[in-house]
Design a protein around this motif. Structure first.
Motif, PDB file in Angstrom:
ATOM      1  N   ILE A   1       0.832  -1.205   0.000  1.00 47.79           N
ATOM      2  CA  ILE A   1       0.000   0.000   0.000  1.00 47.79           C
ATOM      3  C   ILE A   1       0.868   1.257   0.000  1.00 47.79           C
ATOM      4  CG2 ILE A   1      -1.873  -1.181   1.205  1.00 47.79           C
ATOM      5  CD1 ILE A   1      -1.064   0.389   3.722  1.00 47.79           C
TER       6      ILE A   1
ATOM      7  N   ARG B   1      -3.124  -0.626  -2.860  1.00 46.80           N
ATOM      8  CA  ARG B   1      -2.902   0.711  -3.438  1.00 46.80           C
ATOM      9  C   ARG B   1      -1.780   0.697  -4.473  1.00 46.80           C
ATOM     10  NH1 ARG B   1       0.403   5.047  -2.437  1.00 46.80           N
ATOM     11  NH2 ARG B   1      -0.487   7.098  -3.005  1.00 46.80           N
TER      12      ARG B   1
ATOM     13  N   ARG C   1       0.221   5.679  -9.043  1.00 44.89           N
ATOM     14  CA  ARG C   1      -1.063   5.525  -8.351  1.00 44.89           C
ATOM     15  C   ARG C   1      -1.760   6.876  -8.183  1.00 44.89           C
ATOM     16  NH1 ARG C   1      -4.977   1.650  -6.778  1.00 44.89           N
ATOM     17  NH2 ARG C   1      -6.511   3.015  -5.836  1.00 44.89           N
TER      18      ARG C   1
END
Length: 982
Positions: A533, A769, A826
């Motif tokens: 993440i 993520r 991201r």
């Protein structure tokens, strides 16, 4: 002629009707009982009615015949009736037989017969049997050498009772103590005894007519005259008083112990110090606390075995039976209904005495039936028969009476070290509760409501040795109110136990070791999750995630330990020859095991829901590589003249819809067929008969005769059997699915990858993520929007290796990857979707000028498609990626050692691990969860069928949830309209 015919027909009709009336007639009689008959009536057993007696007659004591009234003799009789005649005044009395009249030397009785003074007998006939004119009263000589007295009928002199002669050298007791028809000299016993029977369950003492009549005389005869029957009768009265001790020394058990101490000089019987000479053996010692020494010191000399030439499963018990008066009746082999009050077939009752078969029988009995059948109690001294050939040996069976009181406390309901073991039991006592007279209805009865014979295995034995069995008895006190409607529940059980300390210790060690390993593994998972993440901070979310990972790993620990434990008991108990292990007892010994199963199910449920939520929130996007192949003409009207404009032809969206639908369909596919799994398990358990292996007996027969006894199920065996069958069938299905079905029939996961290549669509999956999966579906032919002919030509060229390979890298076939992306990538991904997130958020965050939601979705879709396509094509220098293989250790622990700082990392993934976001890739979790669900329901309901039905319902519910919410998530994340997801 016609008239004659009419008469004949009429007569025939009349006879027919008459015949029918006769055949349909009902016969009734008046209902009369002997108690309904009057003083001058008797009950005729033939006509079942009251009939009037003849003249000068009245009903007899039985009420079933007539007899002459006072002053009348029987003149004649034919067996059915009598004729009475009045005696003359010179012979006013009637003889004892009722057939003659005689003159009395003294007064008459109320019945009109002659009466003699005390110490005399009535003589009405001479030696030849001729009737005398006048009766004589002959005085019995109570002095030496005759020492005689009238018998109980008063018609002959007989020798006086021995206690009278021994005490006073005559037939008179004099100043000595007369009790129960016996004469006793002054002794150490209290002259005033306590005839009360204490019914502690009701807190009700009852003054027993039986004790009032026989207690002192039995005790005195036992002490003074060493009367063996009286000693047994005294012991029986102590048993009826539940072997209870108190400060009162003049009750039954107090008198027994007084005699026990007074006769210490007589020594013991059978070399048993607890068994005083001439007395029944009632106690193991004179103080509580000797139970451990009695029960766990020396094992039985014979061992038990279930199989082989030396098979020995017979429990041979015998009992010495006494009545309430102390008479020895017989030796009985224990079995059938002598210790078992519940009615049943002999074959089923004999199963109680087969070693290793847990026997449990419970029933409800009518109090009225108990009063009728058990008018007098029987007392049993139970022994284990150790006979071998001519060497006949018996081992006394110690008894634990749970109603026994010691100083007003139930001493045998506490710790083993406080028990006060005893001997001799009774089943039903309807005698001691008779308060007014021995012929009256008892005020209270006492029933052995629970009888249990328990065997304990010698620790570490390999030859089937056990300690002496323990007979435990619990009595219920029933206050008689309406016996015809009152009932009492009784039970009889035989069970077997072994010391589970070592097994519990090994289980605890395994839990400690594996639990520690699972902590480390959960920490690794948490570290991997933190890296995926892209967050280095340890916060509450991190702690919660660790606990979720630990719940799943600890659930596996509990699961495999419980399955291993159940399988261990199933194999070693059922397959052993000489008995070395015994099953855990229901209740305390199985509570820990059931708790472990419950923990495994609860923790596995947490893990399953955690994975389900993760799958329902995964980010997914379909990258369409298709580009327009030409330009379409579009006419624009302006100033009255038509102007042609060339725009690129649109790319068809149907390929994306098709891939999205295929992804939607494979979300809940599994490596097994859940329906077949349930049906196969139920077939093996219920039809083939594998469920019989879970019975608490040593036999491995799958089919049992219906008339034989079926013992209760062992929860441990039931769980071990059900879990093992479920896992075995599941693993066989997985092997078949992987080795055959996927290879020769259909492999939906690889088919989906092929579909992506043919459709010219790649799939990006982000389960975290900064971590996810990538399916490279870019067509090697450049276009997928084509006709059938061109499609077939492209497939043929690919089959003949006339075109490039499908892999992401040149000259490779690898299409599936695990990806670790940079935070920069991201952030850009989230920035593109941000307008849609605001649209789905609170209304105050929605930009009114941003346009229609459909236009927003379309714009975001094209933007995301171009962005991700350019990233894959290395069009962004700040968002580059590299392709590499995962290290072996990385694959083992499921963690990436390298962090994607500047470049994203694409790991080659030949195992298609993108299925981890589907049910398909979590088959182990689903299989264990279904196994635990099935077993937990079965342990609670004791029904495999109900467990199968509820497991099927549970699977359907979660499948619907996964499909419904998963489809919604797919529409939201891929920007595909949900209406096109069929």
């Amino acid at each position: 002629m016609a008239t004659g015919m009419l008469l004949v027909c009429g007569l025939a009709l009349f006879l027919t009707i008459k015949s029918n009336l006769l055949h349909s007639q009902q016969f009734t009689i008046s209902f009369q009982r002997p108690s309904d008959c009057g003083v001058e009536q008797f009950y005729d057993i033939s006509s079942q009615s009251c009939v009037k007696c003849g003249p000068n007659q009245s009903t007899s004591a039985t009420g079933l015949s007539c007899e002459c009234v006072t002053g009348f003799r029987v003149l004649a009789t034919n067996g059915a009736s009598i004729t009475c005649q009045q005696c003359p005044l010179e012979k006013p009395a009637v003889t004892e037989d009722g057939y003659g009249c005689i003159l009395c030397p003294g007064s008459l009785t109320e019945q009109g017969t002659c009466q003699c003074p005390s110490g005399s007998i009535l003589v009405e006939r001479d030696v030849q049997g001729n009737p005398l004119e006048e009766a004589r009263c002959e005085v019995c000589n109570g002095a030496e050498p005759a020492l005689s007295a009238p018998d109980s009928y008063g018609d002959r002199c007989q020798r006086c009772q021995a206690s009278l002669i021994n005490t006073s050298q005559s037939c008179m007791c004099g100043s000595n103590i007369l009790a129960g028809g016996m004469c006793f000299p002054p002794n150490n016993l209290p002259t005033a005894v306590n005839p009360n029977v204490n019914y502690a369950e009701l807190s009700l003492p009852v003054q027993s007519a039986w004790f009032s009549t026989n207690l002192y005389s039995s005790a005195a005869a036992c002490l003074v005259y060493t009367n063996l029957t009286a000693c047994q009768a005294l012991g029986n009265m102590c048993v009826m008083n539940m072997h209870s001790f108190s400060s009162v020394v003049n009750d039954a058990c107090g008198l027994y112990n007084t005699i026990f101490r007074a006769t210490a000089a007589l020594g013991s019987t059978q070399d048993i110090s607890y068994w005083r000479a001439n007395l029944p053996w009632l106690y193991y010692g004179d103080q509580p606390g000797l139970a451990n020494r009695v029960l766990q010191t020396e094992p039985l000399p014979t061992g038990f075995s279930f199989k082989g030439r030396n098979r020995n499963t017979d429990i041979n018990l015998v009992a010495a039976v006494y009545n309430a008066r102390g008479d020895f009746l017989q030796w009985e082999k224990v079995g059938g209904n002598n210790l078992q009050l519940c009615p049943d077939t002999a074959r089923r009752q004999e199963a109680a005495y087969t070693f290793g078969t847990a026997y449990q029988e419970t029933c409800v009995l009518s109090v009225a039936d108990l009063l009728r059948v058990y008018a007098e109690p029987l007392f049993y001294d139970v022994f284990v028969d150790l006979s071998r050939g001519e060497d006949r040996r018996l081992l006394p069976l110690p008894t634990r009476n749970l109603n026994q009181e010691y100083n007003r406390k139930f001493i045998n309901r506490g710790n083993l070290n406080d028990w006060y073991l005893s001997r001799r039991v009774l089943l039903v006592d309807t005698l001691s509760g008779r308060e007014k007279s021995l012929g009256s209805l008892p005020k209270v009865i006492r029933i052995a409501s629970s009888i249990r014979i328990g065997f304990q295995l010698v620790p570490g034995t390999q030859k089937g040795q056990v300690f002496p069995p323990l007979l435990s008895v619990t009595y219920s006190d029933v206050l008689i109110a309406a016996p015809n409607t009152q009932t009492v529940s009784v039970s009889f059980a035989v069970d077997y136990e072994m010391d589970q300390t070592e097994a519990h210790m090994k289980t605890d060690i395994a839990l400690g070791v594996l639990g520690g390993v699972s902590v480390l593994y959960s920490l690794v998972k948490t570290a991997s999750w933190k890296r995926r993440i892209g967050s280095p901070l340890i916060d509450m979310e991190t702690v919660l995630k660790f606990l979720l990972f630990y719940a799943g790993d600890l659930a596996n620990v509990f699961f495999f330990i419980t399955v291993g434990t159940g399988l261990y008991w199933l194999i070693f108990y059922k397959a052993q020859h000489f008995v070395s292990v015994l099953l855990p007892l229901p209740g305390l010994q199985e509570e820990r095991f059931v708790a472990y199963v419950g923990c495994a199910f609860a923790l596995k449920t947490v893990q399953f829901l955690h994975k389900l939520i993760q799958q329902l929130s995964v980010d997914i996007f379909f990258i369409d590589w298709e580009r327009p192949r030409g330009k379409a003409n579009k006419t624009i009207q302006g100033n009255g003249n038509g102007e042609a404009k060339h725009n690129p032809s649109p790319v068809s969206i149907w390929r994306t819809y098709f891939v999205a639908n295929e992804w939607n369909e494979i979300q809940t596919i599994r490596k097994i067929s859940p329906t077949f799994q349930i049906m196969a398990v139920l077939f093996l358990l219920e039809v083939v008969g594998f469920s019989s292996l879970a019975l608490r007996d040593p036999w491995s027969d799958l089919q049992r005769p219906p008339q034989s006894y079926s013992p209760p199920y062992s929860l441990t065996l039931r769980y071990g059997l059900a879990a093992t069958l479920w896992l075995c069938i599941g693993l066989l299905q997985i092997i078949f699915f992987t080795a055959f079905h996927e290879r020769f029939v259909e492999d939906k996961i690889r088919q989906f990858v092929d579909l992506c290549s043919i459709s010219n669509i790649s799939v990006l999956l982000l389960s975290h993520r900064c971590f996810g999966y990538y399916i490279h579906g870019r067509s090697v032919h450049g276009h997928a929007d084509t006709n059938m002919e061109e499609m077939n030509i492209n497939l043929k060229r690919e089959a003949e290796s006339l075109c490039g390979q499908r892999g992401l890298l040149p000259n490779t076939d690898t299409q599936t990857f695990q990806i670790s992306i940079t935070s920069r990538l991201r952030l850009q991904y989230d920035r593109i979707l941000e307008p849609l997130s605001r649209r789905n958020g609170p209304s105050r965050l929605v930009d009114a000028a941003s346009g229609h939601p459909f236009d927003q979705s379309t714009k975001a879709y094209h933007t995301m498609n171009r962005f991700l396509g350019s990233v894959i094509d290395h069009a962004h220098r700040d968002m580059e990626y590299v392709v590499r293989d995962k290290l072996f250790f990385e694959r083992v622990i499921g963690m990436e050692f390298m962090e994607p700082m500047d470049k994203s990392i694409f790991y080659n993934d030949e195992s298609h691990s993108f299925s981890d976001v589907l049910f398909y890739g979590n088959e182990a979790t689903l299989l264990i969860f279904d196994t635990l669900f099935f077993c937990v329901v079965d342990l609670g309901a004791q029904s495999f069928i109900l467990a199968g039905v509820l497991t099927y319902v549970q699977q359907m519910i979660f499948r619907l949830i996964r499909n419904g919410i998963g489809r919604r998530n797919l529409a939201n994340k891929t920007l595909v309209d949900q209406r096109f997801l069929i």
